[in-house]
Design an enzyme around this catalytic site. Structure first.
Site, mmCIF file in Angstrom:
data_model
loop_
_atom_site.group_PDB
_atom_site.id
_atom_site.type_symbol
_atom_site.label_atom_id
_atom_site.label_comp_id
_atom_site.label_asym_id
_atom_site.label_seq_id
_atom_site.Cartn_x
_atom_site.Cartn_y
_atom_site.Cartn_z
ATOM 1 N N GLU A 1 -24.179 -11.943 -80.555
ATOM 2 C CA GLU A 1 -22.909 -12.046 -80.447
ATOM 3 C C GLU A 1 -22.148 -12.945 -81.319
ATOM 4 O O GLU A 1 -21.038 -12.825 -81.763
ATOM 5 C CB GLU A 1 -22.567 -12.007 -79.109
ATOM 6 C CG GLU A 1 -22.756 -10.851 -78.072
ATOM 7 C CD GLU A 1 -24.389 -10.637 -77.861
ATOM 8 O OE1 GLU A 1 -25.119 -11.565 -78.194
ATOM 9 O OE2 GLU A 1 -24.575 -9.573 -77.437
ATOM 10 N N HIS B 1 -23.608 -6.392 -66.044
ATOM 11 C CA HIS B 1 -22.645 -5.190 -66.459
ATOM 12 C C HIS B 1 -21.479 -4.815 -65.602
ATOM 13 O O HIS B 1 -20.854 -3.801 -66.055
ATOM 14 C CB HIS B 1 -23.782 -3.938 -66.493
ATOM 15 C CG HIS B 1 -24.939 -4.237 -67.094
ATOM 16 N ND1 HIS B 1 -26.055 -4.917 -66.805
ATOM 17 C CD2 HIS B 1 -25.432 -3.880 -68.492
ATOM 18 C CE1 HIS B 1 -27.198 -5.096 -67.502
ATOM 19 N NE2 HIS B 1 -26.662 -4.287 -68.645
#
Lengths: 397, 466
Positions: free
Chosen positions: A131, A201
């Protein structure tokens, strides 16, 4: 593609011939059929236990009315509205590129389906799993003049890129005296609870970034808003983070204009006018509060004004304060933990601006100060009952 | 199971985890052409079988045919042979990647075919830029000690890495630096006035007085503004190079960083991305022996930074950073190939940081004066180049004397001018956060001015532009 056609014709062949040939399932392999057999043979396993019954969603999706000023519309769900925005962008802007983990085949949420085939592998491509690299790469591409659209696979995984976002992207223009900027950068990430996402999540990290001057943070409530706001972010000359409520990817379906259109940033939308209580939220929580508005009207005779903040940073203080000056009562609700959540910023500003208008303390109905739990999700989230109870308390203060 | 979409379409795009697929079908179709071919022929469906067989051969170059009859690993992750005895690969840290040089420490060319044979004018310019940088460094370092500027970082000993690499680039190539690359900017023609303006944070500063000294930037000279966080520029350079590749204008990107910054995660990210995404990019590592007080043996255990390149699939070289011609040659060739072949290059320039890390550092706390003196006296890029020039009678004692006097004079003039200038207007504290000022910032600015008006005696308003 040719393979799909060939596979389809092969399927046709076997259906027609009535053959039931056995071929090892390449995905599951031997272990899966073993597992299925075992479960079927066990006397203690019923086919569907209590825990297996899927919980109903904690909200009912309320679609936006069909927009009439942006041209012809077609039915799209949320992920399709993202694809549409990206499609429009790649078509009109030759410098635009989309990148991130797994975007090439269409993305884990199908937001980029079809785009690589249509626009080429140099414009829609996978990056290595990193990322900080994705965002750093995006900043550089944007600074060099390309329209860079970076995907972070889940907002929960955005933190390795925190330094690049906060120390670099947000400050690029300011620290260079406007010689350089990465306004061409947009970062997209799936956001919010999804029923079973648990710690990693389900997160809503907007509060971490709200403390960072120089970036914009935007969260849509549905497909029409999503496409228009995403296109605004892409067009905007500042680095933007666009959080997409993943629970709405398939659940939210609306008539969405096929052509490009923009919805202005930093303008909160009053979805329903009311006189007694102001309710502020963004993303999925808007749909929860919509129901609370009806419940309050039916059961308490209370008239609520519902505001979708849409842009978290820079946020529209004027619309919210104007509403609270009218109603005297404010409830803010978000899934993220209450301490240091964005409701705290709204609350603080509103009490500064509207202190004498307030009839009751400002209420925040948010997630608890725990990591986002798995099995406890139905109890964790700020559902309509918690919000309804809070409205009750606000009214009777 | 997921496969990337590929323009040759050699892998099946059937996604079996697709929850919207039509119905549950008991049979799984082989995913590769060859399998499909055999399958179809088994069923006497010849047209399909022949077509699939043809395509299986066509796609063989890109798609690895899985054939367990072959005694060769079939793993998608690596292309290798089997080995039947246990053996760990020894990292070669005793005798590592060799150091490329053109001149010896006395400035003599070792292998004449490596002499870039640059013109006298070019070489004299190299020398003058290196020495001008050195002079500016001395004066600005001293000015910080005297409290005139808040902070400074010198470039002593590394002038060769700046000038040699800058000279090998095109002026339109984009430069991402760390903080010890002022010579690159100087070589490109950044005026002394603007160096000084940034260090003094005065009203002439292109950066509008927002950053600490030495955080230079220049849009005209394609030099991205420096930022303090280390290594953040490395993945950014990869992105910029990718954008440059798509523009197709023969533009390269160079990214400078120190051996300490190379330990950051961002460095790994940048290397991997640039190789995987095939970017026309030169990574230039200044290995100067120290990251503040941390020597290289506490920074890494492998063979420096150059040895990491091959791990990413990157062409790499180690050069003598104090040899301006070696730096020049390596950068020039790397640039040519990076653009022609769309791949990154890694150059590790070995050098020595003669000065302290910054004005906030006193390096006598962690290294000996003898060590520093060795590099200053025995292996300095400026003296090595001077010997090269004097050997060709391109530079005399008179040249040296008059140039020293002239460079000192021009630096002092710029210095005195910068010192007298006002600081930027206070409104500039609030602009450029976004492209346009937000209502919130407008309110904050007004609040600040109201406060200043009321308490004006307590603020140094006179120093700032009206």
């Amino acid at each position: 593609s040719l393979t799909t056609a060939m596979a389809a014709s092969a399927r046709l062949l076997f259906r027609g011939a009535g053959l039931k040939a056995y071929t090892a399932n390449v995905n599951s392999g031997a272990q899966s059929s073993f597992g299925t057999t075992l479960l079927r043979l066990s006397p203690n396993c019923s086919s569907q236990t209590k825990t297996q019954i899927k919980h109903a969603s904690h909200f009912t999706y309320h679609p936006d009315p069909v927009p009439t000023m942006y041209g012809p519309t077609t039915k799209m769900n949320l992920f399709q509205s993202v694809t549409s925005a990206l499609d429009n962008t790649l078509a009109s802007d030759p410098t635009a590129v989309i990148f991130g983990e797994d975007v090439a085949f269409g993305g884990v949420f199908r937001c980029t389906v079809g785009l690589r085939d249509k626009y080429g592998k140099d414009r829609v491509f996978n990056t290595p799993l990193c990322e900080q690299g994705i965002v750093g790469f995006g900043i550089g591409a944007a600074a060099a003049g390309a329209t860079a659209i970076a995907e972070i696979q889940f907002a929960d995984y955005i933190y390795p890129a925190f330094d690049q976002i906060v120390n670099e992207a947000a400050k690029y223009r300011y620290r260079s005296g406007n010689l350089f900027d990465c306004g061409n950068l947009t970062i997209r990430a799936p956001w919010g609870c999804v029923g079973h996402g648990s710690l990693y999540h389900s997160q809503s990290p907007e509060a971490f970034f709200a403390h960072c001057p120089g970036i914009k943070i935007v969260i849509p409530r549905g497909p029409v808003q999503c496409k228009g706001l995403l296109l605004s972010c892409i067009e905007d000359h500042n680095p933007c983070i666009f959080f997409e409520p993943k629970i709405l990817y398939r659940a939210a379906v609306e008539q969405v204009p096929t052509e490009a259109y923009t919805i202005p940033l930093s303008q909160a939308e009053v979805l329903q006018e009311g006189s007694d209580v102001t309710l502020v939220a963004w993303g999925t929580q808007i749909h929860v509060l919509r129901e609370v508005v009806s419940m309050a009207q039916e059961k308490l005779g209370v008239s609520c004004e519902l505001i979708d903040l849409q842009t978290i940073l820079p946020w529209d203080t004027e619309t919210v304060c104007k509403s609270v000056a009218k109603t005297g009562r404010l409830l803010i609700s978000h899934e993220a933990p209450v301490t240091g959540g964005f409701a705290a910023e709204i609350s603080s500003t509103v009490q500064e601006e509207c202190f004498l208008n307030l009839e009751a303390p400002i209420t925040r109905v948010c997630g608890y100060d725990t990591p986002f739990p798995h099995i406890f999700e139905p109890f964790y989230i700020p559902d309509k009952w918690k919000c309804f109870e809070a409205v009750k308390r606000l009214i009777s203060y | 199971m997921r496969r990337g979409w590929d323009e040759e379409g050699d892998s099946s795009s059937d996604d079996f985890s697709d929850t919207e697929s039509d119905g549950n079908f008991p049979l799984v179709i082989p995913q590769d052409y060859l399998g499909l071919a055999f399958f179809s022929m088994l069923c006497c469906f010849w047209p399909l079988g022949i077509a699939a067989f043809y395509l299986s051969q066509k796609g063989a170059l890109r798609q690895q045919p899985f054939d367990s009859s072959e005694e060769k690993p079939q793993f998608p992750g690596a292309s290798a042979e089997f080995i039947d005895h246990l053996e760990f690969i020894q990292p070669n840290v005793i005798s590592g990647i060799p150091v490329y040089r053109v001149m010896d420490r006395a400035g003599q060319i070792i292998n004449p075919s490596e002499d870039p044979q640059l013109s006298k004018e070019t070489v004299v310019n190299f020398y003058q830029k290196m020495t001008l940088l050195n002079t500016m460094d001395r004066i600005l370092y001293e000015s910080q000690r005297q409290g005139r500027i808040s902070f400074y970082m010198t470039n002593y000993g590394e002038e060769g890495t700046h000038i040699g690499s800058a000279a090998a680039l095109d002026s339109k190539d984009l430069v991402f630096g760390q903080y010890r690359e002022a010579g690159v900017l100087m070589y490109r023609g950044f005026p002394l006035d603007l160096f000084m303006a940034q260090c003094y944070a005065n009203a002439d500063d292109l950066g509008k007085g927002r950053q600490m000294p030495v955080h230079y930037g220049s849009k005209d000279l394609n030099f991205i503004t420096i930022s303090s966080p280390l290594a953040t520029q490395i993945p950014q350079a990869a992105g910029a190079a990718y954008a440059a590749k798509r523009e197709n204008t023969n533009r390269a990107v160079i990214c400078y960083f120190g051996e300490g910054a190379a330990s950051e995660g961002d460095a790994h990210a940048g290397f991997n991305f640039s190789a995987t995404l095939e970017c026309p990019l030169i990574f230039f590592c200044r290995n100067n022996g120290y990251a503040i007080s941390t020597p290289t043996n506490e920074q890494y255990r492998g063979d420096g930074i150059a040895a990491r390149g091959p791990g990413y699939g990157m062409l790499s070289i180690r050069v003598d950073g104090n040899d301006v011609f070696a730096v020049y040659n390596a950068t020039k060739e790397a640039r040519r190939r990076a653009v022609a072949e769309n791949q990154p290059f890694l150059i590790e320039a070995m050098t020595y940081r003669i000065g302290h890390h910054s004005t906030s550092d006193d390096s006598s706390a962690y290294r000996s004066v003898d060590e520093v003196n060795y590099w200053d006296k025995q292996d300095h890029p400026i003296s090595r180049l001077r010997h090269y020039m004097t050997a060709r009678s391109w530079w005399s004692e008179d040249n040296e004397r008059s140039w020293r006097k002239q460079s000192r004079k021009t630096v002092m003039e710029a210095f005195e001018k910068a010192e007298k200038r006002h600081k930027p207007h206070l409104d500039l504290m609030f602009t450029d956060v976004y492209d346009e000022m937000t209502p919130n910032l407008i309110r904050q600015r007004e609040s600040m001015w109201r406060h200043i008006q009321q308490y004006k005696d307590h603020y140094p308003l006179d120093a700032y532009a009206k």
